[in-house]
Design a protein around this motif. Sequence first.
Motif, PDB file in Angstrom:
ATOM      1  N   ASN A   1       0.839  -1.203   0.000  1.00  0.00           N
ATOM      2  CA  ASN A   1       0.000   0.000   0.000  1.00  0.00           C
ATOM      3  C   ASN A   1       0.871   1.249   0.000  1.00  0.00           C
ATOM      4  O   ASN A   1       2.093   1.167   0.128  1.00  0.00           O
ATOM      5  N   VAL A   2       0.223   2.392  -0.161  1.00  0.00           N
ATOM      6  CA  VAL A   2       0.889   3.686  -0.108  1.00  0.00           C
ATOM      7  C   VAL A   2       0.136   4.527   0.905  1.00  0.00           C
ATOM      8  O   VAL A   2      -1.096   4.602   0.861  1.00  0.00           O
ATOM      9  N   ARG A   3       0.863   5.164   1.813  1.00  0.00           N
ATOM     10  CA  ARG A   3       0.214   5.963   2.852  1.00  0.00           C
ATOM     11  C   ARG A   3       0.723   7.403   2.835  1.00  0.00           C
ATOM     12  O   ARG A   3       1.822   7.688   2.346  1.00  0.00           O
ATOM     13  N   CYS A   4      -0.087   8.266   3.413  1.00  0.00           N
ATOM     14  CA  CYS A   4       0.263   9.673   3.555  1.00  0.00           C
ATOM     15  C   CYS A   4       1.358   9.790   4.626  1.00  0.00           C
ATOM     16  O   CYS A   4       1.226   9.220   5.711  1.00  0.00           O
ATOM     17  N   PRO A   5       2.439  10.544   4.326  1.00  0.00           N
ATOM     18  CA  PRO A   5       3.510  10.690   5.316  1.00  0.00           C
ATOM     19  C   PRO A   5       3.088  11.557   6.505  1.00  0.00           C
ATOM     20  O   PRO A   5       3.724  11.520   7.554  1.00  0.00           O
ATOM     21  N   GLY A   6       1.981  12.313   6.333  1.00  0.00           N
ATOM     22  CA  GLY A   6       1.554  13.200   7.417  1.00  0.00           C
ATOM     23  C   GLY A   6       0.563  12.532   8.347  1.00  0.00           C
ATOM     24  O   GLY A   6       0.834  12.364   9.538  1.00  0.00           O
ATOM     25  N   CYS A   7      -0.595  12.111   7.807  1.00  0.00           N
ATOM     26  CA  CYS A   7      -1.660  11.567   8.671  1.00  0.00           C
ATOM     27  C   CYS A   7      -1.750  10.046   8.580  1.00  0.00           C
ATOM     28  O   CYS A   7      -2.587   9.444   9.234  1.00  0.00           O
TER      29      CYS A   7
ATOM     30  N   THR B   1       5.864  16.609  -7.094  1.00  0.00           N
ATOM     31  CA  THR B   1       5.005  17.162  -6.045  1.00  0.00           C
ATOM     32  C   THR B   1       3.580  16.629  -6.131  1.00  0.00           C
ATOM     33  O   THR B   1       3.048  16.389  -7.218  1.00  0.00           O
ATOM     34  N   VAL B   2       2.984  16.424  -4.968  1.00  0.00           N
ATOM     35  CA  VAL B   2       1.578  16.011  -4.885  1.00  0.00           C
ATOM     36  C   VAL B   2       0.904  16.820  -3.774  1.00  0.00           C
ATOM     37  O   VAL B   2       1.562  17.260  -2.826  1.00  0.00           O
TER      38      VAL B   2
ATOM     39  N   GLY C   1      -4.544  17.746   3.468  1.00  0.00           N
ATOM     40  CA  GLY C   1      -4.216  19.044   2.894  1.00  0.00           C
ATOM     41  C   GLY C   1      -2.742  19.350   2.793  1.00  0.00           C
ATOM     42  O   GLY C   1      -2.363  20.471   2.464  1.00  0.00           O
ATOM     43  N   ARG C   2      -1.885  18.369   3.069  1.00  0.00           N
ATOM     44  CA  ARG C   2      -0.440  18.610   2.990  1.00  0.00           C
ATOM     45  C   ARG C   2       0.053  18.599   1.551  1.00  0.00           C
ATOM     46  O   ARG C   2      -0.519  17.917   0.705  1.00  0.00           O
TER      47      ARG C   2
END
Length: 161
Positions: A58-64, A89-90, A96-97
Amino acid sequence: MSTNILSIIPTDPFWVPGAEAAEVARAILARVYPGAREVALDWHEDPVFVDQGENFENVRCPGCHSDLLIDWWQDQMDEAYATNFQVLTVHLTCCGRDSTLNDLVYSWPAGFAKFVLFAESPERAGTGDRFVIDASPLDSGELAVIANALDHPVRQVLARY
Ligand SMILES: [Zn+2]
């Protein structure tokens, strides 16, 4: 029969080492995996996605740490590919990051690189039992030695195809 490839990439997708440092790092990896089919260097004009093959989970958000939709990620990959992966960039809609494709949390790890040091079918020196192959990945100490040779932090990507 599946193929295992262990890749070492700089944490910065655009960074490349000098030829001499790269060769020192290659020699270190070859010493760790004397039974590898090949230990070599790849240089690319533009960053390439160094993927984990069948080890993709899987791929996850580095922030949340939200799980990212694969369709969304694929769209971002397509857009980035259109720039030859020069623009990574994404914008993460979960929290919202702003981030980059290289900074997403891939399980198993993956990343972008213009320089790749890799071992195909990595195999360490004999275990004493010819039926037991030690193909364990680099530990943190070994990774640090290679990072030191390159003079840049690195990421390890374990791919199976
Ligand atoms: Zn998020």
